[in-house]
Design a protein around this motif. Structure first.
Motif, short mmCIF file in Angstrom:
data_model
loop_
_atom_site.label_atom_id
_atom_site.label_comp_id
_atom_site.label_asym_id
_atom_site.label_seq_id
_atom_site.Cartn_x
_atom_site.Cartn_y
_atom_site.Cartn_z
N UNK A 1 8.57 4.01 -4.37
CA UNK A 1 7.30 4.23 -3.97
C UNK A 1 6.27 3.69 -4.41
N UNK A 2 6.00 3.25 -5.68
CA UNK A 2 5.01 2.49 -6.01
C UNK A 2 4.83 1.21 -5.30
N UNK A 3 5.89 0.57 -4.96
CA UNK A 3 5.75 -0.86 -4.08
C UNK A 3 5.27 -0.91 -2.86
N UNK A 4 5.50 0.49 -2.05
CA UNK A 4 5.26 0.56 -0.77
C UNK A 4 3.69 0.07 -0.32
N UNK A 5 3.22 -0.89 0.71
CA UNK A 5 2.13 -1.38 0.59
C UNK A 5 1.25 -2.30 -0.32
N UNK A 6 2.23 -2.63 -1.34
CA UNK A 6 1.73 -3.64 -2.35
C UNK A 6 2.44 -5.00 -2.41
N UNK A 7 4.02 -4.65 -2.52
CA UNK A 7 4.86 -5.77 -2.55
C UNK A 7 6.19 -5.83 -1.95
N UNK A 8 6.92 -6.51 -2.14
CA UNK A 8 8.66 -6.48 -1.47
C UNK A 8 9.40 -6.65 -2.82
N UNK A 9 10.37 -5.56 -2.68
CA UNK A 9 11.44 -5.64 -3.90
C UNK A 9 12.61 -6.33 -3.31
N UNK A 10 13.23 -6.96 -4.34
CA UNK A 10 14.38 -7.55 -3.96
C UNK A 10 15.36 -7.06 -5.02
#
Length: 317
Positions: A151-160
């Protein structure tokens, strides 16, 4: 491209001067977050597509650790993004009651105030623990759940998402639940793992272990689309990588070297700086590092003056 090797005694000062001189603020420190703007799977695929004129990318291994900021922690991700746009390799693990949390080790001892196996604790029990930084100092931060980080990462970065003890089926279900295939990619060690994820979501993006021509052939035989692959070629920058760079670049695939177990551990900052630059100069496109801020500073002189991918980068308060 400027390939001159600089010796940086004060990286932050040098970076500030460099940004002022060049006008390239992509990696300049500021109060807000430097984000990667990805809205859908098509943009995610395009972000990782090799074109030959790409901005070298930085991956924060376990988020990127520094004093006061522990690995696999949202506060640490944000600290990294205050200095450089980056995506983050993170480590999902299961609690006793099947909650997915972020934790690299199977045990709690090294990185938290707890002891024993993660799998022996419920989420309610783990909530009471605090994370430690790389020096073993207790921080105010708690263990995050994968739900919270997605939820935090959406619109900010990409998670691997690395592979630990979470079944592939559960990982795929979690991404479907959050509609997160647009900004979450999956580490896969084999073509069969990639094939399973594609059966769950046809546009899944992969950080795939493709270290040899033989491994490359298994992905092709399985029909894994190269448009959905970033290739991890290993932890060493060596002449033998040239063959893999050529094979993968021909297929439009970016190549990643992980400096975490190798060059990040060099004792001198100048040696690390040279190693990070040489990774890019020798043909890789992505550096994964425990020290993403330092790696980003080192490769600043190698950034292209213009890139079609510039629009993927932005700023947020």
């Amino acid at each position: 491209m400027n390939t001159k090797k600089h010796r940086i005694s004060n990286p932050t000062l040098w970076l500030t001067i460099l940004c002022l001189l060049t006008g390239n603020l992509l990696f300049a420190q500021h109060k807000g977050l430097q984000v990667i703007k990805i809205k859908n799977t098509q943009q995610l695929h395009a972000y990782f597509k090799y074109t030959g004129k790409d901005i070298p990318l930085i991956s924060g291994h376990r988020g990127g650790t520094t004093k006061g900021f522990p690995e696999n922690c949202i506060a640490t991700f944000e600290n990294t993004l205050r200095h450089t746009p980056a995506f983050f390799e993170i480590d999902p693990r299961l609690t006793k009651d099947s909650v997915i949390v972020l934790m690299h080790d199977a045990t709690l001892d090294r990185t938290t105030t707890g002891k024993g196996k993660v799998a022996d604790y419920t989420w309610e029990q783990l909530k009471k623990l605090k994370l430690k930084d790389s020096d073993g100092k207790v921080t105010p931060y708690g263990i995050p759940t994968l739900d919270e980080v997605i939820v935090w990462s959406k619109g900010k970065t990409i998670l691997n998402l690395d592979i630990k003890d979470v079944p592939l089926e559960m990982t795929a279900q979690k991404l479907l639940e959050h509609e997160a295939f647009s900004h979450v990619m999956l580490t896969v060690h084999t073509a069969d793992q990639a094939k399973y994820y594609l059966s769950q979501h046809k546009d899944a993006m992969f950080s795939a272990f493709v270290k040899t021509p033989a491994a490359l052939k298994t992905y092709e035989a399985a029909g894994i689309p190269w448009t959905q692959v970033m290739a991890y070629v290993g932890p060493h920058n060596k002449p033998e990588n040239k063959e893999m760079y050529e094979l993968l670049h021909q297929r439009g695939v970016m190549c990643m070297i992980s400096a975490a177990p190798t060059y990040d551990k060099l004792p001198r900052a100048t040696a690390r700086e040279t190693a990070y630059r040489n990774i890019i100069l020798d043909g890789a496109d992505v550096i994964e590092s425990d020290l993403p801020i330092e790696a980003a500073t080192a490769i600043q002189p190698l950034l292209p003056a213009k890139s079609a991918k510039q629009h993927f980068f932005g700023k947020r308060k």
